[in-house]
Every structure is written in C-alpha cells, then in structure tokens.
Design an enzyme around this catalytic site. Structure first.
Site, PDB file in Angstrom:
ATOM      1  N   ASN A 266      74.547  33.582  25.984  1.00 56.09           N
ATOM      2  CA  ASN A 266      73.356  34.294  25.518  1.00 56.09           C
ATOM      3  C   ASN A 266      72.110  33.417  25.508  1.00 56.09           C
ATOM      4  OD1 ASN A 266      74.685  36.718  25.182  1.00 56.09           O
ATOM      5  ND2 ASN A 266      75.156  36.361  23.015  1.00 56.09           N
ATOM      6  N   HIS A 268      71.404  30.624  23.938  1.00 55.64           N
ATOM      7  CA  HIS A 268      71.002  29.996  22.679  1.00 55.64           C
ATOM      8  C   HIS A 268      72.198  29.245  22.109  1.00 55.64           C
ATOM      9  CE1 HIS A 268      72.092  34.034  20.456  1.00 55.64           C
ATOM     10  NE2 HIS A 268      73.139  33.422  20.925  1.00 55.64           N
ATOM     11  N   CYS A 303      68.383  29.353  17.666  1.00 55.98           N
ATOM     12  CA  CYS A 303      68.090  27.944  17.879  1.00 55.98           C
ATOM     13  C   CYS A 303      68.261  27.643  19.368  1.00 55.98           C
ATOM     14  CB  CYS A 303      69.016  27.069  17.044  1.00 55.98           C
ATOM     15  SG  CYS A 303      68.561  25.330  17.026  1.00 55.98           S
TER      16      CYS A 303
END
Length: 367
Positions: A266, A268, A303
């Site tokens: 994804n 991240h 993040c």
C-alpha cells in the site's frame, strides 16, 4: 521444509500430513471444500457479482488453466466447511524467535496478516493488494488498519506449530472487522486472540472513503450471518479507549527512521512495524523481567519512508494521579499489571501517528 498445514474439514490435529502423496490428497479434499463453500456463498449474491467473483477467482488464483498455483499447494491452508472462516497452520521458525526463545509479538502479528491475506485470496480477492475486491481495484481503493488488539496467553517456541483461524465481518458503514483465534496445534489450546478494524482509503488521494454498497456486497457473502467475535466477553480489553499520553513522557526513543523494507504493497509503513516502534521506548527492566500480554494500537496517520518518528511511553496508573503525585501510595500497587500508554509522533511536526496501550506479565523465574 513445508511450514504450513491443511486444516481438514474435521479440524482434527491428526490431519497433519507429511508425505507428498498424502499431502496431494489432502489438498484435493481441501480444494473441493473451498470450491463448494465458495459457490454456496456466492449464490447468495447478485448474479453479476457472482460472475465477477468467478472470473477473478479463476484468473488470479488458479491461472487460465484453472489449476492450483504452486503457492496454493504449499500453503496448505483452507476455508472451513461453511466457507465463512479460514484456517492455516505454521511451524515457528528460528528467525521468528526473540530473546525469550519464543516467537516475538511482531512475528505473531505477521502470521495473522499472512492468514488474513490468504483468506482473502482463497475467496477470489486480489493478490496485488491487501484483500481488495473487484470494485475496490476499479476505484483504486485499499484497506488500511484503523485499530488492532492482540492478546497472547502463551508464546509458541521455535519448532512449535500454531493454527490460526480468521474471519471478517462488517463494522458499521465505514469499515470492516477481522478477528483471529490462535491455537497450539498439538493440543488445541487457545494461546492467543486478536481483533482489528479496517477502513478504506483512496490509493491516490490517501483520503478515507466510506464502504460503498457494491464493495459491501462483494465481501459480505463470505462473512458470518450472525456476528462472531474473538472477544465475546462484555467489557473486554479490545473495547477499552486509549487516552492520549501526557507529556513529558517517562521514557522515549527519538528519531526512529523507517527502513525501505518496512513499506508494504500500500506504499506506506506496514502496520506491524508500529508494534516494534512502540516497544523501542519500553523501559529495559520491564523487557528483561516481563513478557507482553496485550497490545492495542490505534492508527491515526500514515507513515512514509522519509518520515522520522518519536516513540514515547509512560506507565498507566489505575486512577488519575493528580499533580504528578501518588499521594503516598506505592506506584507498583497502583499499576500492578505493568500497564503502559504509548504515543508515536512525527519528529518534525509532532503530529500523532499512533497511540497504544500494552500490559505485561512477569516472566517465570524472574524477580
């Protein structure tokens, strides 16, 4: 060496097969169960959805010739007879064992994620993302973790075999829920349980999206008709709210940097990485004398690889301590279960990434 196991329809531990011929036979049986169960559930959906599911299942899971992939043959997990949950077993590897000579909490969380993805793949969902349906791929939508709660009652050691069952179900209008039950395959003892909530995000805008009726229709056919929870008890720990940690924190580890290997499909940092970051700021005396019993994490912000993260930890005492004072009461008596609050933030801006709670139990033989 194979590290997985077919859960035969009976679910008996004696179904563990090692020989190649018996393994193949077991897989043929499991495949029939999967197809029958899946066909039965899809029939409850609209004909258009059923058709799309069938095309997806053949092209993504079996290939153009309709054969099992090598990965499916070696994986040896399977849907249960009703087609509404999935079981898979694993041998704990040496690389998954930590300083206590048992599997780490990160290893257990990774196995849970593996079983969840394999469950989704077994019912025909995409393998190029985490359980994305046909409609989700068309709209460029992905699932992201919103909350995770894990309880471990006994950690498996290197060479132990664990069996993990998982299932998913709707969770309101904006998310879905996935639960797990972890057992010691040798005796059927439940050694862990977990639950999680997932929400949809647009892959390009990174904004959260409501779960549409089309997506809901695609996955609900594979969900239990009545709610089933890994934690059916009232007021169980998975429901407990997590307050924001007050600063200054008692313990901290600043400037943690994601590795490239921490990024997932994804684009991240994967949800399991946050567990390791939370534990980085735990006091060493707790790490040396205790083991993690429960962990709850709430994911507030993505993040990325170029972010820097601060990990903050403070003990959570039973009852509020006014003005930082325990009023003469021993802190160990206020916090007998060694319970801690955690906070992850971006180093530069201080924006909240994640908040969490952990509880710890004393290791046997430790003072």
């Amino acid at each position: 060496m194979l590290r997985s196991h077919v859960a035969a329809p009976s679910g008996a531990a004696s179904s563990w097969q090692c020989g190649r011929r018996r393994l193949s036979n077991a897989w043929r049986g499991a495949t029939v169960v999967t197809c029958d169960a899946r066909a039965g559930r899809v029939s409850a959906a609209s004909s258009s959805v059923a058709k799309e599911m069938e095309v997806t299942h053949v092209t993504e899971n079996r290939g153009a010739r309709g054969e099992l992939t090598l990965g499916e043959k070696l994986r040896l997990g399977s849907l249960l007879e009703d087609g509404l949950s999935y079981k898979e077993s694993f041998v704990v590897r040496c690389c998954e064992v930590g300083i206590n000579k048992t599997a780490t909490i990160e290893a257990i969380a990774n196995l849970m994620q593996e079983v969840g993805c394999n469950h989704a793949q077994s019912v025909g969902f995409s393998t190029d993302g985490f359980a994305t349906t046909t409609t989700m791929r068309k709209l460029r939508l992905i699932w992201v973790t919103n909350r995770m709660h894990i309880e471990v009652y006994k950690y498996p050691a290197w060479g132990d075999v664990v069996e993990i069952e998982t299932w998913c179900q709707s969770e309101g209008r904006i998310g879905t829920r996935r639960d797990w039950i972890i057992k010691d395959l040798s005796n059927g003892e439940v050694i862990g349980r977990a639950t999680s909530k997932w929400v949809m995000m647009h892959q390009d805008t990174r904004k959260l999206q409501r779960v549409s009726d089309d997506v809901r229709e695609e996955y609900l056919v594979f969900c239990p008709r009545t709610p089933r929870y890994a934690f059916p008890e009232e007021d169980n720990g998975s429901l407990k709210k997590i307050p924001k940690l007050d600063e200054p924190a008692e313990h901290s580890r600043l400037g943690l940097v994601p590795r490239r290997a921490d990024l997932d499909m994804n684009q991240h940092v994967n949800n399991v990485t946050y567990i390791g970051w939370v534990l980085e700021s735990m006091p060493q005396d707790i790490i040396d004398t205790h083991e993690l019993e429960t962990i709850t994490l709430e994911y507030r912000r993505e993040c990325q690889h170029d972010d820097s993260v601060d990990s903050l930890t403070s003990a959570e005492y039973e009852g509020a301590l006014e003005n930082g004072s325990s009023n003469g009461v021993s802190l160990s008596s206020i916090n007998p279960n060694q319970q801690f609050l955690h906070f992850l933030r971006l180093s530069g801006t201080g924006l909240e990434i994640n908040r969490g709670r952990t509880t710890w139990r004393k290791l046997k033989g430790k003072k």
